[in-house]
Design a protein around this motif. Structure first.
Motif, PDB file in Angstrom:
ATOM      1  N   SER A  11       1.013  -1.192  -0.073  1.00 56.20           N
ATOM      2  CA  SER A  11       0.188   0.148  -0.104  1.00 56.20           C
ATOM      3  C   SER A  11       0.911   1.275   0.184  1.00 56.20           C
ATOM      4  N   ASN A  12       2.033   1.176   0.787  1.00 55.43           N
ATOM      5  CA  ASN A  12       3.023   2.442   1.145  1.00 55.43           C
ATOM      6  C   ASN A  12       3.603   2.640  -0.569  1.00 55.43           C
ATOM      7  N   VAL A  13       4.000   1.651  -0.945  1.00 55.07           N
ATOM      8  CA  VAL A  13       4.662   1.713  -2.347  1.00 55.07           C
ATOM      9  C   VAL A  13       3.747   2.266  -3.368  1.00 55.07           C
ATOM     10  N   LYS A  14       2.583   1.766  -3.465  1.00 52.90           N
ATOM     11  CA  LYS A  14       1.568   2.320  -4.312  1.00 52.90           C
ATOM     12  C   LYS A  14       1.320   3.735  -4.069  1.00 52.90           C
ATOM     13  N   ARG A  15       1.219   4.120  -2.767  1.00 53.28           N
ATOM     14  CA  ARG A  15       1.001   5.625  -2.530  1.00 53.28           C
ATOM     15  C   ARG A  15       1.946   6.581  -2.915  1.00 53.28           C
ATOM     16  N   TYR A  16       3.094   6.124  -2.404  1.00 50.80           N
ATOM     17  CA  TYR A  16       4.221   7.001  -2.755  1.00 50.80           C
ATOM     18  C   TYR A  16       4.449   7.143  -4.114  1.00 50.80           C
ATOM     19  N   ARG A  17       4.247   5.917  -4.942  1.00 49.93           N
ATOM     20  CA  ARG A  17       4.394   6.013  -6.649  1.00 49.93           C
ATOM     21  C   ARG A  17       3.631   6.796  -7.220  1.00 49.93           C
ATOM     22  N   GLY A  67       3.705  10.575  -9.425  1.00 53.02           N
ATOM     23  CA  GLY A  67       3.004  10.723 -10.654  1.00 53.02           C
ATOM     24  C   GLY A  67       3.423   9.686 -11.600  1.00 53.02           C
ATOM     25  N   LEU A  68       4.483   8.576 -11.149  1.00 53.36           N
ATOM     26  CA  LEU A  68       4.974   7.684 -12.081  1.00 53.36           C
ATOM     27  C   LEU A  68       3.785   6.644 -12.209  1.00 53.36           C
ATOM     28  N   SER A  69       3.813   5.912 -13.461  1.00 46.54           N
ATOM     29  CA  SER A  69       3.065   4.881 -13.754  1.00 46.54           C
ATOM     30  C   SER A  69       3.854   3.473 -13.217  1.00 46.54           C
ATOM     31  N   GLN A  70       3.197   2.279 -13.062  1.00 49.31           N
ATOM     32  CA  GLN A  70       4.034   1.330 -12.566  1.00 49.31           C
ATOM     33  C   GLN A  70       5.116   0.939 -13.595  1.00 49.31           C
ATOM     34  N   GLU A  71       5.113   1.026 -14.822  1.00 47.13           N
ATOM     35  CA  GLU A  71       5.950   0.892 -15.918  1.00 47.13           C
ATOM     36  C   GLU A  71       7.285   1.943 -15.609  1.00 47.13           C
ATOM     37  N   LEU A 113      11.828   6.144  -5.053  1.00 45.56           N
ATOM     38  CA  LEU A 113      10.820   6.699  -4.308  1.00 45.56           C
ATOM     39  C   LEU A 113      11.338   8.128  -3.882  1.00 45.56           C
ATOM     40  N   GLY A 114      12.430   8.330  -3.578  1.00 43.73           N
ATOM     41  CA  GLY A 114      13.115   9.121  -2.444  1.00 43.73           C
ATOM     42  C   GLY A 114      12.763   9.301  -0.964  1.00 43.73           C
ATOM     43  N   VAL A 115      12.579   7.918  -0.667  1.00 48.47           N
ATOM     44  CA  VAL A 115      12.249   7.928   0.982  1.00 48.47           C
ATOM     45  C   VAL A 115      13.040   7.102   1.753  1.00 48.47           C
ATOM     46  N   GLU A 116      13.084   7.192   2.795  1.00 46.46           N
ATOM     47  CA  GLU A 116      13.773   6.349   3.821  1.00 46.46           C
ATOM     48  C   GLU A 116      12.865   5.054   3.866  1.00 46.46           C
ATOM     49  N   PRO A 117      13.808   3.662   3.605  1.00 42.16           N
ATOM     50  CA  PRO A 117      13.058   2.431   3.792  1.00 42.16           C
ATOM     51  C   PRO A 117      12.124   2.243   4.993  1.00 42.16           C
TER      52      PRO A 117
END
Length: 73
Positions: A9-15, A19-23, A58-62
């Motif tokens: 969920s967090n990966v999807k939210r940050y992505r 504004g990036l697509s999954q690809e 994503l530019g975030v801390e793990p």
């Protein structure tokens, strides 16, 4: 708490915030789009190295990818 769901969920939210697509995100991580999709759909557990690659892209801390958000609570 299901750590796979929290992480996905967090990966999807940050992505989506970037504004990036999954690809496009997968390319930035050096991974395949279906791998990112599987993470976001809670079908994949991943290695520490890949967690770091995703966080860097994503530019975030793990650790932020493991925090339970209000939406997940």
């Amino acid at each position: 708490m299901d750590i796979v769901k929290v992480f996905g969920s967090n990966v999807k939210r940050y992505r989506q915030q970037t504004g990036l697509s999954q690809e496009a995100f997968a390319e930035k991580c050096g991974m395949h789009r279906t791998y990112i999709s599987a993470i976001e759909c809670f079908r994949r557990s991943i290695s520490l190295e890949n967690i770091q690659r995703i966080a860097d892209a994503l530019g975030v801390e793990p650790y932020k990818l493991f925090l339970i958000s209000e939406e997940d609570a």
